[in-house]
Design a protein around this motif. Structure first.
Motif, PDB file in Angstrom:
ATOM      1  N   THR A  15      20.060  98.062  50.713  1.00 58.80           N
ATOM      2  CA  THR A  15      19.239  99.371  50.923  1.00 58.80           C
ATOM      3  C   THR A  15      18.674  99.556  51.916  1.00 58.80           C
ATOM      4  O   THR A  15      18.603 100.634  52.804  1.00 58.80           O
ATOM      5  CB  THR A  15      18.512  99.320  49.752  1.00 58.80           C
ATOM      6  N   ARG A  18      21.190  99.936  54.924  1.00 61.73           N
ATOM      7  CA  ARG A  18      21.950 101.499  54.702  1.00 61.73           C
ATOM      8  C   ARG A  18      21.139 102.537  55.818  1.00 61.73           C
ATOM      9  O   ARG A  18      19.956 102.440  55.464  1.00 61.73           O
ATOM     10  CB  ARG A  18      21.889 101.932  53.499  1.00 61.73           C
ATOM     11  N   TRP A  20      20.962 106.358  56.908  1.00 61.53           N
ATOM     12  CA  TRP A  20      21.205 107.630  56.669  1.00 61.53           C
ATOM     13  C   TRP A  20      21.110 108.632  57.808  1.00 61.53           C
ATOM     14  O   TRP A  20      21.238 109.770  58.012  1.00 61.53           O
ATOM     15  CB  TRP A  20      20.338 108.246  55.699  1.00 61.53           C
ATOM     16  N   TYR A  86      28.074 111.247  54.332  1.00 60.04           N
ATOM     17  CA  TYR A  86      26.921 110.829  53.279  1.00 60.04           C
ATOM     18  C   TYR A  86      27.827 110.094  52.130  1.00 60.04           C
ATOM     19  O   TYR A  86      26.925 109.022  51.648  1.00 60.04           O
ATOM     20  CB  TYR A  86      26.596 112.289  52.729  1.00 60.04           C
ATOM     21  N   VAL A  87      29.015 110.346  51.589  1.00 67.50           N
ATOM     22  CA  VAL A  87      29.615 109.741  50.545  1.00 67.50           C
ATOM     23  C   VAL A  87      29.718 108.200  50.938  1.00 67.50           C
ATOM     24  O   VAL A  87      29.497 107.187  49.947  1.00 67.50           O
ATOM     25  CB  VAL A  87      30.711 110.378  50.092  1.00 67.50           C
ATOM     26  N   ARG A  88      30.280 108.195  51.989  1.00 67.23           N
ATOM     27  CA  ARG A  88      30.412 106.631  52.748  1.00 67.23           C
ATOM     28  C   ARG A  88      29.224 105.854  52.663  1.00 67.23           C
ATOM     29  O   ARG A  88      29.290 104.661  52.205  1.00 67.23           O
ATOM     30  CB  ARG A  88      31.122 106.779  54.003  1.00 67.23           C
ATOM     31  N   VAL A  89      28.266 106.306  53.124  1.00 62.65           N
ATOM     32  CA  VAL A  89      26.911 105.587  53.255  1.00 62.65           C
ATOM     33  C   VAL A  89      26.279 105.530  52.127  1.00 62.65           C
ATOM     34  O   VAL A  89      25.836 104.254  51.940  1.00 62.65           O
ATOM     35  CB  VAL A  89      25.916 106.433  54.362  1.00 62.65           C
ATOM     36  N   ARG A  90      26.424 106.300  51.217  1.00 60.53           N
ATOM     37  CA  ARG A  90      25.976 106.323  49.704  1.00 60.53           C
ATOM     38  C   ARG A  90      26.641 104.999  48.891  1.00 60.53           C
ATOM     39  O   ARG A  90      25.846 104.257  48.229  1.00 60.53           O
ATOM     40  CB  ARG A  90      25.885 107.404  48.948  1.00 60.53           C
ATOM     41  N   ALA A  91      27.678 104.980  49.176  1.00 64.75           N
ATOM     42  CA  ALA A  91      28.403 103.701  48.648  1.00 64.75           C
ATOM     43  C   ALA A  91      28.555 102.459  49.424  1.00 64.75           C
ATOM     44  O   ALA A  91      29.372 101.578  49.360  1.00 64.75           O
ATOM     45  CB  ALA A  91      30.228 104.097  48.490  1.00 64.75           C
ATOM     46  N   ASP A  92      27.630 102.291  50.513  1.00 66.84           N
ATOM     47  CA  ASP A  92      27.609 101.206  51.335  1.00 66.84           C
ATOM     48  C   ASP A  92      28.879 100.897  52.021  1.00 66.84           C
ATOM     49  O   ASP A  92      29.174  99.763  52.157  1.00 66.84           O
ATOM     50  CB  ASP A  92      26.921 100.040  50.552  1.00 66.84           C
TER      51      ASP A  92
END
Length: 425
Positions: A15, A18, A20, A86-92
């Motif tokens: 986390t 990650r 953003w 955003y989706v790629r970062v959220r999924a690490d």
């Protein structure tokens, strides 16, 4: 308890790692373009782009698009890319560099559609000018990375570009041949490189200070010679011929790409060759491995028999010649006559391009093209008298430089031993 704590620690680490930053930045810029260029854009306006030149065998009619609708569509695509990030970062998962590249192209197109509303501009001319303005920046960045990969910080790129421009103008004027000036430019850059190597490698003087001093020395020397020698006999010493355009058969006739890439002078083709050769030499040869080891861990390189200071000497001289070659563009590749301080800080932008390009030849070329495009864009929009204030357009290349280095590169690490003198002990 330790079994439970270990996964918790790993989750916390993931986390924390990650970031953003990218999706937030893309989202903000996408939203700004959607509101400012799309929703608030001029209604009923039409933007026209030319995609052919008068010398093309195949002629295409200009493309006219509705300003507001086109800006909205392009902005939505930008927002979709921000959502994908955003989706790629959220999924690490890593966000590919292509996302930033495509976003940048779409955002610039959105800006162009809005800025050129009810006017017309040539895409080919814009890209051609961007490439030409990027040539000295790319040569300077290549020269700087050759030095820094060996552990020597080269702040003197500005001086090497300036002396290269001076040497090319004078020798080409005296002999009456632009190609002679092309040979003189790297030799003039070598003069600054030899002093840089002497003080930094041999006498271990602070590399930043030496670079700044050499820039001032180059400005003073060329300004003195220009005022006392060139002005008095400009017809003989400061009227160099310009390098002719050498279109490559067949390739130069490809629509849009041909005129931009393959209808250029020899100095542009030399840039293509330099990027390929330096990239292969640095990352695919034994010589490159030794150079990079000297720049990263000179003590270890010394223990396996590599002469650290000799390697640094050679790379400083080689990098200075490459930067000096870029200086030839200012005279025999562009305006012709030499002028005082005509490089106008381009050496420092070349240094920023090297950093933005992550000390890679291809990355440095890409960054130089970015800065060249920003410079050409402010010229084009200034001529078209767009609603953007002229003062903002003049500072645009430098704003892009600061934003790119501070915002896009982040914490990228250069060669570990760059700037550190090596004393064999």
């Amino acid at each position: 308890m330790s079994a439970v704590a270990a996964p918790a620690t790993q989750v916390a680490a993931v986390t924390a790692a990650r970031s953003w930053k990218l999706p937030i930045t893309l989202g903000v810029f996408g939203l700004l373009s959607f509101v400012l260029f799309g929703l608030l854009g001029p209604a009923g306006s039409v933007t026209t782009f030319g995609i052919s030149t008068g010398a093309d065998l195949l002629q295409f009619d200009p493309v006219a698009v509705p300003t507001r609708a086109t800006a909205i569509v392009l902005s939505v695509l930008c927002l979709l890319l921000a959502g994908y990030a955003y989706v790629r970062v959220r999924a690490d998962q890593p966000v590919g560099r292509w996302v930033l590249a495509v976003f940048g192209v779409l955002w610039v197109l959105t800006f162009l559609v809005w800025a050129v509303a009810d006017k017309s501009t040539s895409i080919v001319s814009l890209l051609q000018g961007s490439l030409l303005l990027a040539v000295p920046l790319a040569f300077g960045a290549l020269g700087g990375l050759l030095n820094e990969r060996a552990g020597v910080v080269n702040i003197a790129i500005e001086g090497q570009l300036l002396t290269g421009a001076f040497g090319a103008a004078v020798l080409a004027s005296v002999v009456g041949n632009a190609y002679v000036g092309l040979v003189a430019a790297p030799l003039a850059g070598l003069l600054i490189g030899a002093m840089l190597a002497l003080f930094t490698v041999k006498y271990h003087v602070n590399q930043i200070i030496v670079g700044v001093v050499l820039n001032v020395f180059a400005v003073g020397l060329t300004s003195f010679l220009f005022s006392s020698v060139l002005k008095n006999d400009a017809a003989t010493l400061n009227t160099p011929p310009r390098l002719p355009t050498l279109p490559i058969p067949l390739l130069s006739e490809i629509p849009i790409i041909g005129p931009v890439l393959f209808r250029q002078s020899i100095i542009v083709y030399l840039l293509y060759v330099a990027v390929v050769v330096i990239s292969i030499a640095l990352f695919r040869t034994k010589w490159g491995l030794r150079v990079r080891s000297v720049g990263e861990y000179p003590q270890a390189a010394d223990t396996v028999g590599i002469d650290v200071n000799r390697t640094r000497w050679r790379n400083v001289l080689l990098g200075s010649m490459v930067a000096g070659l870029g200086g030839a563009f200012f005279t025999i590749g562009s305006v012709g006559a030499f002028g005082q301080e005509m490089t106008a800080g381009k050496g420092y932008i070349a240094l920023a391009a090297m950093i933005l390009g992550r000390w890679s030849p291809w990355g440095a070329l890409g960054a130089a093209l970015l800065f060249g495009f920003a410079d050409k864009l402010q010229q084009v929009l200034g001529v078209l008298e767009t609603p953007i204030p002229n003062q903002f357009m003049l500072m645009l290349p430098y704003v892009v430089t600061i934003f790119a280095v501070a915002g896009l590169v982040g914490r990228v690490r250069g060669p570990a031993a760059a700037g550190q003198p090596y004393v064999k002990g």
